[in-house]
Design an enzyme around this catalytic site. Sequence first.
Site, PDB file in Angstrom:
ATOM      1  CE  LYS A 101      -4.315   1.330   0.089  1.00 42.29           C
ATOM      2  NZ  LYS A 101      -5.528   0.686  -0.463  1.00 42.29           N
ATOM      3  CG  ASP A 143      -7.275   3.658  -1.063  1.00 38.23           C
ATOM      4  OD1 ASP A 143      -7.849   2.562  -1.004  1.00 38.23           O
ATOM      5  OD2 ASP A 143      -7.287   4.463  -0.105  1.00 38.23           O
TER       6      ASP A 143
HETATM    7  P1  NDP Z   1     -12.897   8.101  -3.000  1.00 42.49           P
HETATM    8  O1  NDP Z   1     -11.866   9.098  -2.708  1.00 42.49           O
HETATM    9  O2  NDP Z   1     -13.343   7.886  -4.398  1.00 42.49           O
HETATM   10  O3  NDP Z   1     -14.212   8.368  -2.120  1.00 42.49           O
HETATM   11  C1  NDP Z   1     -14.207   8.434  -0.724  1.00 42.49           C
HETATM   12  C2  NDP Z   1     -15.563   8.989  -0.313  1.00 42.49           C
HETATM   13  O4  NDP Z   1     -15.725   8.891   1.087  1.00 42.49           O
HETATM   14  C3  NDP Z   1     -15.727  10.448  -0.662  1.00 42.49           C
HETATM   15  O5  NDP Z   1     -17.081  10.671  -1.010  1.00 42.49           O
HETATM   16  C4  NDP Z   1     -15.376  11.137   0.655  1.00 42.49           C
HETATM   17  O6  NDP Z   1     -15.907  12.437   0.806  1.00 42.49           O
HETATM   18  C5  NDP Z   1     -16.057  10.202   1.596  1.00 42.49           C
HETATM   19  N1  NDP Z   1     -15.604  10.340   2.982  1.00 42.49           N
HETATM   20  C6  NDP Z   1     -14.348  10.442   3.465  1.00 42.49           C
HETATM   21  N2  NDP Z   1     -14.369  10.532   4.798  1.00 42.49           N
HETATM   22  C7  NDP Z   1     -15.677  10.469   5.154  1.00 42.49           C
HETATM   23  C8  NDP Z   1     -16.353  10.493   6.380  1.00 42.49           C
HETATM   24  N3  NDP Z   1     -15.703  10.601   7.535  1.00 42.49           N
HETATM   25  N4  NDP Z   1     -17.714  10.391   6.369  1.00 42.49           N
HETATM   26  C9  NDP Z   1     -18.391  10.268   5.215  1.00 42.49           C
HETATM   27  N5  NDP Z   1     -17.798  10.249   4.014  1.00 42.49           N
HETATM   28  C10 NDP Z   1     -16.463  10.358   4.003  1.00 42.49           C
HETATM   29  O7  NDP Z   1     -12.344   6.721  -2.383  1.00 42.49           O
HETATM   30  P2  NDP Z   1     -12.789   5.237  -2.711  1.00 42.49           P
HETATM   31  O8  NDP Z   1     -14.249   5.191  -2.979  1.00 42.49           O
HETATM   32  O9  NDP Z   1     -11.852   4.682  -3.702  1.00 42.49           O
HETATM   33  O10 NDP Z   1     -12.460   4.507  -1.331  1.00 42.49           O
HETATM   34  C11 NDP Z   1     -13.403   4.425  -0.264  1.00 42.49           C
HETATM   35  C12 NDP Z   1     -12.977   3.325   0.705  1.00 42.49           C
HETATM   36  O11 NDP Z   1     -12.909   2.072   0.008  1.00 42.49           O
HETATM   37  C13 NDP Z   1     -11.594   3.503   1.340  1.00 42.49           C
HETATM   38  O12 NDP Z   1     -11.612   2.925   2.629  1.00 42.49           O
HETATM   39  C14 NDP Z   1     -10.697   2.653   0.439  1.00 42.49           C
HETATM   40  O13 NDP Z   1      -9.506   2.250   1.078  1.00 42.49           O
HETATM   41  C15 NDP Z   1     -11.624   1.480   0.165  1.00 42.49           C
HETATM   42  N6  NDP Z   1     -11.303   0.681  -1.005  1.00 42.49           N
HETATM   43  C16 NDP Z   1     -11.210   1.255  -2.245  1.00 42.49           C
HETATM   44  C17 NDP Z   1     -10.942   0.462  -3.348  1.00 42.49           C
HETATM   45  C18 NDP Z   1     -10.966   1.023  -4.728  1.00 42.49           C
HETATM   46  O14 NDP Z   1     -10.890   0.228  -5.680  1.00 42.49           O
HETATM   47  N7  NDP Z   1     -11.070   2.323  -4.925  1.00 42.49           N
HETATM   48  C19 NDP Z   1     -10.653  -0.969  -3.207  1.00 42.49           C
HETATM   49  C20 NDP Z   1     -10.872  -1.495  -1.875  1.00 42.49           C
HETATM   50  C21 NDP Z   1     -11.139  -0.670  -0.827  1.00 42.49           C
HETATM   51  P3  NDP Z   1     -15.004  13.754   0.503  1.00 42.49           P
HETATM   52  O15 NDP Z   1     -15.044  13.894  -0.976  1.00 42.49           O
HETATM   53  O16 NDP Z   1     -15.687  14.814   1.256  1.00 42.49           O
HETATM   54  O17 NDP Z   1     -13.605  13.464   1.035  1.00 42.49           O
END
Ligand code: NDP
Length: 460
Positions: A140, A180
Amino acid sequence: MKSLEQVEQTHNEHIDQYIQHVFETVKKRNPHESEFHQAVKEVLDSLIPALVQNPHYINQAILERIVEPERVITFRVPWVDDQGHVQVNRGFRVQYNSAIGPYKGGIRFHPTVNASIIKFLGFEQIFKNALTGQPIGGGKGGADFDPKGKSDGEIMRFCQSFMSELSKHIGPDIDVPAGDIGVGAREVGYLFGQYKKIRGGFEAGVLTGKGIGYGGSLARKEATGYGTVYFVEEMLKDNDLCFKDSTVVVSGSGNVSIYAMEKAMELGANVVACSDSSGYIYDKKGINLNTVKRLKEVEHKRIHEYVKEHPDAIYTDDPSGIWSVPCDIALPCATQNEIDHHSAQILVSNGVKAIGEGANMPSTHEAINLFLKENILFAPGKAANAGGVSVSSLEMAQNSARLSWSFEEVNNRLHRIMKSIYRNSKDAAETYGAPGNLVVGANIAGFVRVADAMIEQGVI
Ligand code: NDP
């Protein structure tokens, strides 16, 4: 003379003490890294039955070895902002475990990134990647860089500087990063361009999540969200439940969240709430996903803008409040520790039937324990969100073979992989005496594959 039961109990107590000892060493060696400690503890606590049945894992010091990353790289990332000022961030890459394949795991750009976050994510990644059945080790990376409010030029210069250092440590057969939080197709493009320039060759397999026009895989964007829903669908089916006509709440509105919502809707669910880090929206009749996609993927706006176009929806200025929206199925798809004990209590008292973790470690220990105690179906992130890395591995396979599969082909493979991860986690839970506990099942199934490979490769 001691009864067989007493002998077994003493044996288990010894293993428990041994595990505590390994955990104390981790804490001592990595002080103040609470997220990392949390991830290690969850895995170690699940492993007692695996160690009872396989004492050679103890003799071979597999636990002591697996908690220690093979390599941790920390580096300076200097870049010039639009005002001409030099900025400096800190970059990380943890190459955790290469027993079953090259290191594989995403890159996160977020101001909260530090050694603890990257190590927790890298540690989880070892077991997740093993569960996919694909030949990928765990890694990572990331930086404490905040992409919010940055211009396209600033993002590009940051990515180029980050890759100038990272390129020394990665390669298609060494370490293959992906996206991520804060790293999507745009960032992967800039990172890939810089890697190509430095290496002087087109090594498509060095990064996944690439654009479709230059080696990316169809269905990679959808993979984590779809995969989470496929996994939860299997878990529901086994308990005579389904997505159809259920009320679903999905936190976040990023990559994972959007495609989890899309697949849940396709399966007939009514998705009523989603969020970002500022707050959440509740749309009783069902979220309009086209609006969310446009706001988030195209216009990069905040989720509260949604209510301007859908005045019946309600915006609340508190992201954690989303867990007070009554639902049958909750899919935390935003970030770590977003469901604490209090939020879990509210979900349970509102009658939630299943939790599917799309994010990494979104539920605290206390929350997970409450769900398990209350017999709420619980799909741990390590297994449920493995669809992203699974399709990343399929992207590597397509790059190696210099061909590209159709969306349908990749999606079908993803679906099969998620079903098999569910089945393997469920079977391991049963085999090791914790039927229905997918936390234990996923941890053991992933661990055993890596531990066996480590033993076969000797003490390295
Ligand atoms: P993104 O950056 O695309 O999206 C993250 C989202 O979560 C944004 O909408 C962000 O809002 C929101 N967010 C962050 N903190 C909070 C909070 N405290 N409360 C509510 N919403 C919040 O990331 P991903 O969708 O790629 O990743 C999301 C999760 O999934 C992470 O834990 C990541 O490690 C995991 N993951 C991702 C993978 C992937 O393929 N992308 C694979 C496996 C796991 P804002 O825009 O305001 O920051």
